[in-house]
Write a protein that holds these residues in place. Sequence first.
Motif, PDB file in Angstrom:
ATOM      1  N   GLU A  70      42.803  33.933  42.401  1.00  0.00           N
ATOM      2  CA  GLU A  70      43.038  33.573  41.002  1.00  0.00           C
ATOM      3  C   GLU A  70      43.174  34.842  40.179  1.00  0.00           C
ATOM      4  O   GLU A  70      42.519  35.851  40.457  1.00  0.00           O
ATOM      5  N   VAL A  72      42.394  36.269  36.493  1.00  0.00           N
ATOM      6  CA  VAL A  72      41.561  35.931  35.343  1.00  0.00           C
ATOM      7  C   VAL A  72      41.584  37.085  34.353  1.00  0.00           C
ATOM      8  O   VAL A  72      41.706  38.252  34.732  1.00  0.00           O
ATOM      9  N   THR A  73      41.487  36.738  33.087  1.00  0.00           N
ATOM     10  CA  THR A  73      41.373  37.726  32.010  1.00  0.00           C
ATOM     11  C   THR A  73      40.047  37.468  31.317  1.00  0.00           C
ATOM     12  O   THR A  73      39.809  36.369  30.805  1.00  0.00           O
ATOM     13  N   VAL A  74      39.169  38.475  31.355  1.00  0.00           N
ATOM     14  CA  VAL A  74      37.808  38.305  30.850  1.00  0.00           C
ATOM     15  C   VAL A  74      37.365  39.549  30.093  1.00  0.00           C
ATOM     16  O   VAL A  74      37.917  40.636  30.273  1.00  0.00           O
ATOM     17  N   SER A  93      37.536  33.011  43.913  1.00  0.00           N
ATOM     18  CA  SER A  93      36.423  32.361  43.229  1.00  0.00           C
ATOM     19  C   SER A  93      35.272  32.119  44.192  1.00  0.00           C
ATOM     20  O   SER A  93      35.475  31.795  45.367  1.00  0.00           O
ATOM     21  N   GLY A 128      33.601  28.133  38.264  1.00  0.00           N
ATOM     22  CA  GLY A 128      34.555  29.031  37.613  1.00  0.00           C
ATOM     23  C   GLY A 128      33.947  30.176  36.848  1.00  0.00           C
ATOM     24  O   GLY A 128      34.590  30.737  35.958  1.00  0.00           O
ATOM     25  N   TRP A 131      33.768  35.606  40.646  1.00  0.00           N
ATOM     26  CA  TRP A 131      34.795  35.883  41.652  1.00  0.00           C
ATOM     27  C   TRP A 131      34.380  37.099  42.475  1.00  0.00           C
ATOM     28  O   TRP A 131      33.601  37.927  42.025  1.00  0.00           O
TER      29      TRP A 131
END
Length: 199
Positions: A70, A72-74, A93, A128, A131
């Motif tokens: 995946e 992801v932007t965090v 994940s 979710g 990761w």
Amino acid sequence: MGTVSRGFGGRRRRHAPELPPGQYLVEDFPVLSAGPTPRVDLGDWEFTIATETGERHRWDWAAFRALPAESVTVDIHCVTKWSKLGTGWEGVSLDTLMDGVETSAGFALAESYGGYTTNLPLEDLLDGKAWVAFRFDGEDLAPEHGGPARLLVPHLYFWKSAKWVRGIRLLDSDEPGFWESLGYHDYGDPWREQRYWGD
């Protein structure tokens, strides 16, 4: 005449309303580690989830990279008070890695190449929230930032996102990790400023 020139404000730090209390914004990516940077050959890399009953689930690098990944932007927040917003990662994940793992454990201890450990409630790795990341900003994760793979748990202070991760041990009771045994907060919520014991 005063000793500080009028208008002098010290080192300028950009503050943003979306930051947790006590944090300042950075544009670079500071490198902080508890010890030397391990260099892990991908041919030797392995990730293991060990349950509280001793059952082990293992992936070598090829098997790990074959899992669905995946992007992801965090936002990430370090206990040393810097924050970096909108960081882009790619990883697998923990929900994917935990699929098929039977456990009644409530806690996890992340273990890294080099001996580093950090503890978390298992629920903070699922749904979710976490990761095992292998790319940052479109590039393979550099060793100084935890490559070839690091844990990414962005809702907690960044020391919980163990660099050079090699596995997770599932536990019935909480076991403090490296920094937690030296006085860092057991949980580490940046929005509640849980930096140290007693916070």
